[in-house]
Design an enzyme around this catalytic site. Sequence first.
Site, short mmCIF file in Angstrom:
data_model
loop_
_atom_site.label_atom_id
_atom_site.label_comp_id
_atom_site.label_asym_id
_atom_site.label_seq_id
_atom_site.Cartn_x
_atom_site.Cartn_y
_atom_site.Cartn_z
N GLU A 87 1.15 -0.79 0.13
CA GLU A 87 -0.15 0.24 0.05
C GLU A 87 0.90 1.15 -0.14
O GLU A 87 0.19 1.97 -1.00
CB GLU A 87 -1.13 0.11 1.10
CG GLU A 87 -2.06 -1.73 1.61
CD GLU A 87 -3.25 -0.86 0.32
OE1 GLU A 87 -3.00 -0.01 0.01
OE2 GLU A 87 -3.73 -1.76 -0.23
N SER A 375 -23.36 -34.89 -18.66
CA SER A 375 -24.83 -35.38 -20.04
C SER A 375 -26.25 -33.88 -19.55
O SER A 375 -26.73 -33.57 -20.80
CB SER A 375 -25.36 -36.39 -19.43
OG SER A 375 -24.45 -37.08 -20.37
#
Length: 827
Positions: A87, A375
């Site tokens: 920071e 599927s």
Amino acid sequence: MIRRIQWIARILLAALGIATLGTGAWLFVELPQVQGLHERAAAASNAIYDRKGRLLYEMPPQGGGRHTPVPLAEIPGWLRMATIAVEDASFYRNPGVDLRGLLRALWMNLRGGEVLSGGSTITQQLARNLLLVPEERNRRTLARKLREAVLAWKLSRRYSKDEILELYLNETYYGSMAYGVEAAALTYFGKHVRDLDLAECALLAGLPQAPTAYNPLENLEAARQRQAVVLDLMVRQGFITAEEARLAKEEDLALASAPFPIHAPHFVMYVRSLLEQELGRERLEAGGLRIYTTLDLDLNEAVRDIVRSRLARLATCNGHVRECPPGGHNVRNAAVVALDPQTGEILAMVGSPDYFSARIDGAVNGTTALRQPGSAIKPITYAAAFASRQMTAATVVWDVQTAFLTQEGEPYVPKNYDLQYHGPVRLREALASSYNVVAVRVLDAIGIERMTDLARDLGITTLDRPRLGLAVTLGGGEVRLLELAAAYAAFANGGRAVTPLAVLRVEDAEGHLVWSPPPGLGRQVLDERVAYLITDILSDKMARIPTFGEGSVLELNRPAAVKTGTTTDFRDNWTIGYTPELVVGVWVGNADNEPMWEVSGISGAAPIWHDVMEVALKGKPPQPFARPDGLVEAEVCALSGMRPTDACAHRVTELFLPGTEPQQPCDMHVRVAVDRATGRPATPDTPPERVVETVYTLFPPEASEWAREHGFATLPEGFRGIGAGQRDEDGPPALALAAPDAGAAFRLDPGLPLSAQRIRVAARVADEAGFREVALYADGEVVARFSRPPYEAFWPLRAGTHRFWAEAVDGQGRKVRSAAVTVRVVR
């Protein structure tokens, strides 16, 4: 002249003084006092409600939420150093102000550009978040930047660096409603901040820039990538060694989620993430919003209870403890989403059975996580096939062993879930009973792009990766349950795309509208008749009997369309189904991708789907699926799917798009006049009393082996030439190349090795050919020899023009040669 110059100088000095005073007033007027930062009052919370106005959660704004300040001495040095590295590397050296950032802001302002908030020091961030009012805090202006800098400078003069760092670490938002490092440590790791190690400290330090995007409970991969950036910055600043950084990057993180009062937590977190994108994080954290959502809390809690109950039964193999290993079916997670297909509104969203359970990675939202659908993706393939008009629900595809060539040049031989082949199958039965081989053959016929294009139109955003192969129709790609359920919603509503809606509207504290979403029901992306065909098949109880049997858990007390899916090694199973007014999608598996023990879509996800549908629709009258105009009915042969002849004993009625009805008469069934005394074809001299008509079934060459294995009577010797001309009465049995196609052109891919670029070469023979050997040739050289089917091999591509043919030897030693085909291979 001199007096005039002196007069002008005085005016300029006065103007400069006025300007200086004005600038000072502009910067310092009504600046908040820097005293008493700890007493700063938090803004009003945001309230999230369900569709009936019941409170789901009070979302804390900046400074609210879980918040337990701790002294700097209890915060590990690693966390302090990591925060400084990422920071504000010059934190202990700068006067609280980023001079370069200020100059950049001034330059952008002079150029008329927007002033960005990036590059602020820790002190500036603290000043902005705690001292500026929300209205000013959210502005990206030069004035705000300068006032922020002045406040930061004043803070640095009043407070020590350690006091500022302590305030910052205790007030910063770390995501998941956690403000401050103590709350963040408890939320993400289930421990106090003083107990964090280097790897955990680096992960936390990386969160404030984008706490939603880097949330390790929802996106661990992104969080780990951010953690690596922080560790590298710590090395650059000399805070840790490269070896310490390497070990921290390799450490396994044990995540834990700490409870806090909330209903439907997965849904609430989904709404928060959505609104951060739509309104911006700063506006959301400003507080005071009233967020009205689409969720039905009663239904959501009922769904959660069903999930827990069904998973408990799976833990003991549905009550039969003696029949399963310790831990039962080894399944810990399930997710359910319920949508209104007519509006896209999310009525229920349960991402796991327990959001707060670290043991099962409960905070992971299974409705938005990427998983393989098995599927459950197949209906999109069939919808694309029907929409192309290349195939119909009556089209027969042969479910026999088939080898396909992948993009890498490797053979791909799909297998059915039951490890059996089913011979001639109409697409209605193939989809309803979920046959894998047929699905792959359908996709191979229509092309992968046609299927993925439709998936994209239906709202699935994850099937755009290059080199998706034919296995995508069996679930080889990854999808989100929420998006797949929305795709099914288009089948339920007649083909209109659906965007899932979670929020109805957002208001401010005074009731003024702040934001409302666009409609969830979008444009028509699929012919409503095709959508109905898919629905008609998925709701056809008879068509699914071969796989699921009669009276399965897929049946409700009303018409419903439904599809299951199971992936390799039982890692995922799915059930998604719908009525005209409700779509429910269910996923069952483990969040860490550990395989389950013998849990399929029908045994794992389907019971949950069944119970949720019954509970959600209880007391509502059954609704039939409305059949749209423009479909025609026609009778077809049940075995061939073609127009029946008098030789076809079994017939069915099927639905078609106009113009796609079969016109060709069935050529699989033929009537043959047989001399019952000799068993050979009757001749004009055969006495009438000895003539009997017999119906034979003719199978194509690729199905002859399957027909023999399943005991089907084939045309006897001496009957060649009868039927579709597949035999030559006087000559040897027919032999032909099945692949490659004559005149085909292939292109070499420079990005792949030559050894990986191959094409399929295959021969087909007539029934009762009696061949003892079949050989495949390319340019006069033998590719492969076979003594039994299937007669196929793979030939490596090389540039040029090439000829292929097949040669065979019959039982009498006679050689037979097929017609040759020519193909081109270009670079």
